[in-house]
Design an enzyme around this catalytic site. Structure first.
Site, mmCIF file in Angstrom:
data_model
loop_
_atom_site.group_PDB
_atom_site.id
_atom_site.type_symbol
_atom_site.label_atom_id
_atom_site.label_comp_id
_atom_site.label_asym_id
_atom_site.label_seq_id
_atom_site.Cartn_x
_atom_site.Cartn_y
_atom_site.Cartn_z
ATOM 1 N N SER A 134 -11.379 -1.231 -0.896
ATOM 2 C CA SER A 134 -10.112 -1.169 -0.171
ATOM 3 C C SER A 134 -10.288 -1.518 1.296
ATOM 4 O O SER A 134 -9.353 -1.985 1.939
ATOM 5 C CB SER A 134 -9.518 0.244 -0.274
ATOM 6 O OG SER A 134 -8.912 0.462 -1.510
ATOM 7 N N ASP A 194 0.836 -1.191 0.000
ATOM 8 C CA ASP A 194 0.000 0.000 0.000
ATOM 9 C C ASP A 194 0.875 1.247 0.000
ATOM 10 O O ASP A 194 1.994 1.219 -0.531
ATOM 11 C CB ASP A 194 -0.941 -0.025 1.218
ATOM 12 C CG ASP A 194 -2.310 0.558 0.926
ATOM 13 O OD1 ASP A 194 -2.389 1.763 0.635
ATOM 14 O OD2 ASP A 194 -3.307 -0.186 0.978
ATOM 15 N N HIS A 229 -3.864 5.747 3.423
ATOM 16 C CA HIS A 229 -4.603 4.554 3.009
ATOM 17 C C HIS A 229 -4.053 3.286 3.642
ATOM 18 O O HIS A 229 -4.790 2.466 4.190
ATOM 19 C CB HIS A 229 -4.551 4.470 1.486
ATOM 20 C CG HIS A 229 -5.464 3.461 0.872
ATOM 21 N ND1 HIS A 229 -5.071 2.166 0.611
ATOM 22 C CD2 HIS A 229 -6.740 3.558 0.461
ATOM 23 C CE1 HIS A 229 -6.074 1.514 0.062
ATOM 24 N NE2 HIS A 229 -7.104 2.327 -0.051
#
Length: 469
Positions: free
Chosen positions: A410, A166, A204
């Site tokens: 996600s 990520d 994220h």
């Protein structure tokens, strides 16, 4: 207890929709950047660009670097396990390299950028939760998959390693630090370390990691597998959201080499037949399908390598709201590649007003299709907006600023990665990806009644059944 303020940033409904192209042909013809350069300004012959070299054999010979240097190219990185390298060279040199008998293809090392969906724009002010520093009661996703019931059997993911590919991770976060292996964490993004440095905005990778394995430490949130080990593998920039395919491939191979039991990739790309490709600067170009087919082939090589090494790979199905069945115009990767568990997203509607509501509603944005989705998991939604407290329909997890809500496939993918970690832990810490996938599928709840669903695939994962049946 001190007051905790949550930064609510629903505009970070992250999807990493990478708009590219795909042609269904499986051509093995050599593809050089010269052939791919359409609708772009021609560079000077001496200008150097990064190219991804894919060798015919899945290995790199010992004299490869010297050979490239003798031809005028500089080797920037190699993935010897799968026969892929990145070099900096001129267009003329790349053509010479492509003509070699041991080279399968030479393609530009394309960088892609996360793109926020245009239909998601609601904003929320920072939300004060009050003096209770634990947010377990807000984690409807754990209830949806029966995670607490799984923990009660003694299964918490202990002895299982999960690599989070990520945008890095906040390794100082109190919910993540107890489970994070900092020695193995690594970055494949030039100029950036795996540890995030921007503590004033959403990250994220940090949010995804908390859903997988936030520690049970009487603070904040708790992960699906709260005793699993986390490894941060940075493949996308925390600042721009962009990353080269070579970085993602390298991250996959690295995770396999450090014996990661599970890889979570809450990222994706749409490859289109029509040849349109949006670069990280927003400009649009077109490439012949064989160039993108080679990029696709390279990523499949990396995934196959990890799969053979015993790593279970979980990925987000995509946030475009599209039906993949019968749509030959594109493929979503990595979720659409072989040996990958593709995860669609579910959510409640106005959960804060009615906690007993259905938690398994397909989200407004999830990609779907029987041919595309393996299983579903909690991803959160925002479609109860502007009903009061709509943000609680989203997924709460760790954030460099503390904790925050977000939504997307996600967020669904790490729920499933966490369940995979529980399954492997129950099996003693060793289990083939094939067996893990089979167990996820066989124990998933057939929430729509048939187990062959457009939106749920083989069903919504059930952590308790996964470790007891």
């Amino acid at each position: 207890m001190k007051k905790i303020t949550l930064k609510i940033r629903p505009n970070h409904y992250w999807s990493i929709v990478l708009v590219m192209i795909f042609l269904a042909s499986c051509s093995t013809e050599t593809a050089s950047f010269e052939e791919a350069e359409i609708n772009t300004v021609s560079a000077k012959a001496s200008a150097k660009t990064d190219y991804m070299i894919i060798l015919k054999n899945e290995r790199i010979p010992s004299d490869f670097e010297a050979t490239m240097e003798s031809m005028g190219a500089t080797v920037k990185s190699t993935i010897p396990e799968v026969g892929i390298a990145v070099v900096s060279s001129s267009k003329k040199v790349s053509k010479s390299i492509a003509s070699r008998s041991d080279i399968r293809s030479v393609v530009p090392d394309l960088k892609v950028k996360w793109i926020e969906p245009s239909d998601f724009n609601p904003q929320a002010s920072p939300l004060s939760i009050g003096n209770d520093e634990r947010f377990f009661d807000l984690m409807w996703g754990l209830d949806a998959i029966n995670a607490p019931e799984a923990w009660n059997t003694g299964q918490t993911g202990s002895g299982v390693r999960v690599a989070v590919l990520d945008s890095g991770m906040d390794g100082t976060h109190p919910d993540l630090a107890p489970n994070l292996n900092t020695a193995l964490s690594a970055s494949f993004v030039d100029g950036e370390g795996w540890q995030v440095v921007n503590f004033n905005s959403f990250n994220h990778g940090t949010h995804v990691a908390g859903t997988i394995a936030a520690a049970d430490n009487e603070l904040g949130v708790i992960g699906v597998a709260p005793n699993a080990e986390l490894v941060a593998v940075k493949v996308l920039s925390e600042f721009t959201g962009s990353g080269a395919f070579s970085s993602i491939n390298a991250g996959i191979v690295y995770a396999a080499n450090i014996d990661a039991d599970v890889i979570n990739m809450s990222l994706g790309a749409e490859l289109y037949k029509n040849g349109k490709f949006t670069l990280e600067d927003g400009s649009t170009v077109k490439y012949p399908g064989k160039v993108i087919a080679e990029i696709l082939h390279a990523q499949q090589r990396a995934i196959n390598y990890a799969y053979r090494k015993g790593t279970t790979i979980v990925a987000a199905a995509g946030n475009g709201g599209n039906n993949a069945d019968g749509d030959g115009s594109k493929i979503i990767i990595p979720a659409g590649l072989n040996n990958v568990i593709s995860v669609a997203a579910t959510a409640p509607f106005n959960w804060a007003a009615n906690p007993s509501t259905d938690l398994d509603v397909p989200t407004s944005y999830t990609d779907y299709g029987r041919s595309h989705v393996t299983v579903s998991g909690p991803g959160g939604d925002f479609d109860s907006y502007p009903i009061n407290r709509w943000q609680y329909d989203m997924v709460i997890s760790t954030d460099p600023r503390g904790w925050s809500f977000s939504a997307g496939t996600s967020m669904a993918s790490p729920h499933v990665a966490g369940v995979a970690a529980l399954i492997i832990g129950e099996n003693g810490g060793e289990m083939s990806p094939h067996e893990v996938t089979k167990q996820l599928i066989n124990t998933a709840d057939k929430v729509d009644g048939n187990g062959n669903s457009l939106y749920h695939g083989n069903g919504r994962v059930n952590a308790y059944r996964a470790v007891t049946e």
